[in-house]
Every structure is written in structure tokens, then in C-alpha cells.
Design an enzyme around this catalytic site. Structure first.
Site: not given
Ligand code: FAD
Length: 408
Positions: A128, A132, A134, A184, A267, A364-365, A388
């Protein structure tokens, strides 16, 4: 240092064929059902535990494989079976890596077995970090960990989101802020043991894809964990914080930017998952194109279809090459001077999205229906460019690494 090779050795080929058999016989046939149910596929995880795929031993064996190819090979095969079920199987491993990488021997020995349980009583674990406010911006994390010296306990408060296995995990690994001034660098990771009061599951998300994988909020309300649950221990944390404070005085910007490179080594594993999904969709499309007839001949007889398949396969192979190179570099301690880990994840995840969309077009369909698996694979593939680190963040990391400039 192991030489870089594109050839799996005999032992790896054996493991690959075993995993492929499990993916084909157990995972793929269950994929549509668990996608519809949107639930953790406990019976499939249990099957994986029985044969030894869902275990620390298996994961560690691949993780420490000196060629670097163990993890990407395993990820590709399992995710070829189905992405949602495979994530339910490997999600615990991602949390276990957090402990393997930062924990003491005692912490590894105590907590990792509890993450997996055993074949008769399987458990899962959650990592975790995201919150919301971060996501990409990890440094904005707010969940706080405060040390209560009198009781040698840490007190955790905050809300985590998007946690794979969040709330249903036996063991949660939680990243929290211990020094808010250090961005961080002021974060630390904690084990939250089973049944700790104050930890609860918030909203469970209904998702576009990987629906067999549980994703939820995790609420931490005055969660007290023993001092021994700080990964790496207090002495190491204090030393690290002192070094970070010193560096912050000299160069604040560097401390702020360090977070984005943190996941460079993990990654390629996500890239390998994407390769698995892309390969699965490509195989379905190739098979369909050679058997479906229109205008009196198989549709692959048309260049418009055949060239798409040629491009799909070329991109999948290129993605695998980047993933294997980065995995070999990570295991052998090669510096990522061109952000090769991010490169591999960026290319493989974008390839998976593109290839799975092309597969729908070729079917296709039929491709648009749930009678065939490619629409599910396309929904699943969308996650790879998000978690990630999004594709935009990968590009940011690559561009910064190449230029040395603080590109925004
Ligand atoms: C199914 C799923 C499983 C997950 N599992 C885990 C987990 O096990 N543990 C965990 O900790 N997290 C997990 N995550 C979280 C995931 O790592 C985040 O959703 C991801 O890092 C993006 O963060 P955000 O959703 O807040 O998007 P945001 O950071 O709000 O980004 C929204 C958009 O803005 C763009 N953006 C943001 N900053 C910039 C920038 N500086 N330059 C250009 N573009 C930018 C992004 O690329 C994206 O397109 C999971 C997410 C999902 C959907």
C-alpha cells in the site's frame, strides 16, 4: 556477473513449460468466469499453491536467478493465461519483494510465510503506497507514522488507495511518512500484521479490466504496530534520515526527484506481464486470421490483415527484448544510465494496448464480444500503462535520465 543471453537454459525451459501448462490448463479456462464475478479467484490461487507456483520458494528462486530471466519468463507465462487471475497470484510477491528488499532476516522469516499461508489455507498480501492525492506524485503522501517511544510502537494514520489485495490481505506492507520535510526520502515501510485493530478496507473498486484482482482502499485509523514492524529497523532508518537531511541541505531538488527512479528495477516485471497479455491476444488473432474465410479465402490472405499480424509480433518480440535486457541489468547491478527499466515498461505496456486492440479488429464482430477472449485482454491491457508508474511518468524518468534536466 551472468552474461546477457536471449536463450533460456534447460532448467528455465522446463519451468517455462510447467508454467505454460498451468496457465493453459488452469488459468485460461477460469478467466472469463472470474472476470465476470469480479472476485479474487481463491480456488485458482489454491491450485497454484498446491503445485508450488504460489509460494515464496518459487518466487524467490525466480527473483534471485542470476540471468535475470526467471521473473520475466514466469510473469509472461502466467499473464498469458489471464491477467486478472495472474495478478491475484503474483500480487503477494510484489508485497513480499518490499520485505525482501528492505527487511531484516528476522522480518523476512517472520512475515513472508504469513503472506502466503499454505496450500490448505492460502493467504494474500498487499503493498500500500498510493493515496487519493499521491499517485504519480509519491512525494505528496500524507499517511503518517509516528513513533511512540514509551511503548516502542509506531502509530499509522491515513488512507491508502488502489491497493491490490487491500483489506483482504493477511499482511499489509504500508508506506508512510516519518519525516514530512524530506519528500519521498522521508518515507518508511511498515508491516501491519494480521488482524491489527484500526486497519479496515474502504471502497472496493469496480474496474474496467483485471477484474479477478481485488483493488481497494485501505483505511488506517490509529493503527499501532510494534517497533519491530518497521522494515529494516530503527537504527537503519535513523541513519538514512540523517543522510537525507544532509543531502537536502546541499541539494533540495535532487531529494525531491529521487522518488521517480525508485521503481526502475521492478518495472521490467510489469513489462513482462504486458508481453504475456499481448502474446495471448496475438496468438488468438493469428489463429482466427488463418481459419476465418471471407471472399472465399482466409482473411490473412489480405495484406491488410497479414501486415497487422507482422507488426504485432515484431512489437511483442521487441518488447520482450527490452524487458529481458532491463531484468538482466537489475539482477546484475548494472546502472540504468538510460532508464532502461522504465523504457521496457513503457514500450511493453503501450504494445499490449495496441496489440490487443488490433486483435479485436482482426476478429471483427467476434472480437467485440465476450465469446472470445480478446476484448477481455484489451480491457486488461489498459492497466499496464497506468500502474507502477503511468506511461507519462516513464517518459519523464527516461527524459530526465537522458538529459539530466528537471523536465516537468
Ligand atoms: C488496478 C490497479 C491496481 C493498483 N495496485 C496498486 C498497489 O497494489 N499498490 C499501490 O500502492 N498502488 C497501486 N495502484 C496505483 C497506481 O500505481 C496509480 O494509479 C498510478 O501510480 C497513477 O496514479 P493516479 O491514479 O493517482 O494518477 P495521477 O497521478 O493522478 O495521474 C493522472 C494522469 O496525469 C498524468 N500525469 C501525472 N503527473 C504527470 C506529469 N508530471 N507529467 C505528465 N503527466 C502526468 C498521468 O500520467 C495520468 O495520465 C494500482 C492502480 C490500479 C488502477
Amino acid at each position: 556477473m551472468a552474461e546477457f543471453t536471449m536463450e533460456l537454459n534447460d532448467e528455465q525451459k522446463e519451468v517455462q513449460s510447467w508454467l505454460h501448462g498451468f496457465a493453459a490448463d488452469v488459468i485460461r479456462p477460469a478467466a472469463a468466469e472470474w472476470d465476470e464475478r469480479e472476485e479474487t479467484p481463491w480456488p485458482v490461487i489454491q491450485e497454484a499453491a498446491k503445485v508450488g507456483i504460489y509460494s515464496l520458494d518459487f518466487y524467490a528462486q525466480q527473483y534471485f536467478d542470476p540471468t535475470g530471466l526467471g521473473i520475466p519468463m514466469a510473469m509472461e507465462e502466467l499473464f498469458w493465461g489471464d491477467a486478472g487471475i495472474a495478478l491475484s497470484i503474483v500480487g503477494t510477491g510484489l508485497a513480499a519483494v518490499g520485505v525482501l528488499a528492505n527487511g531484516t532476516e528476522e522480518q523476512i522469516g517472520t512475515w513472508i510465510p504469513q503472506m502466503y499461508g499454505d496450500a490448505n489455507d492460502v493467504k494474500v498480501a498487499a503493498f500500500c503506497s498510493s493515496e487519493p492525492d499521491a499517485g504519480s506524485d509519491v512525494a505528496s503522501m500524507r499517511t503518517r507514522a509516528v513513533y511512540d517511544e514509551a511503548r516502542d510502537e509506531w502509530v499509522l494514520n491515513g488512507t491508502k488507495t488502489w491497493a491490490t489485495n487491500g483489506g483482504i490481505a493477511n499482511v499489509h506492507v504500508v508506506v508512510a511518512v516519518v519525516d514530512p520535510d524530506l519528500g519521498s526520502k522521508g518515507h518508511a515501510s511498515f508491516i501491519v500484521p494480521p488482524n491489527t485493530p484500526g486497519l479496515s478496507q474502504g471502497q472496493k473498486f469496480k474496474k474496467h479490466g483485471i477484474r479477478a484482482s481485488h483493488t481497494a482502499e485501505v483505511v488506517l485509523d490509529d493503527v499501532r504496530v510494534p517497533g519491530s514492524c518497521l522494515l529494516g529497523g530503527k537504527e537503519k532508518l535513523d541513519e538514512r534520515l540523517a543522510r537525507a537531511r544532509e543531502r537536502a541541505k546541499q541539494n533540495g531538488e535532487r531529494v525531491k526527484n529521487a522518488a521517480m527512479a525508485t521503481f526502475e528495477a521492478s518495472r521490467p516485471a510489469v513489462g513482462a506481464m504486458a508481453v504475456g497479455t499481448a502474446r495471448a491476444a496475438y496468438e488468438v488473432a493469428l489463429d482466427y486470421a488463418t481459419t476465418r474465410e471471407q471472399f472465399g479465402r482466409p482473411i490473412i490472405d489480405n495484406q491488410g490483415v497479414a501486415f497487422q499480424l507482422a507488426d504485432m509480433r515484431t512489437q511483442i518480440d521487441a518488447a520482450r527484448l527490452l524487458v529481458w535486457r532491463a531484468s538482466w541489468m537489475a539482477v546484475n547491478g548494472k546502472p540504468f544510465t538510460a532508464a532502461e527499466g522504465s523504457m521496457s515498461k513503457l514500450f511493453a505496456s503501450e504494445t499490449a494496448k495496441k496489440v490487443t486492440a488490433q486483435a479485436i479488429q482482426i476478429l471483427g464482430g467476434n472480437g467485440y464480444t465476450r465469446e472470445y477472449p480478446v476484448e477481455r485482454m484489451h480491457r486488461d491491457a489498459a492497466i499496464y500503462t497506468i500502474f507502477e508508474g503511468t506511461s507519462e511518468i516513464q517518459r519523464l524518468v527516461i527524459a530526465r535520465t537522458l538529459s539530466g534536466m528537471p523536465i516537468r
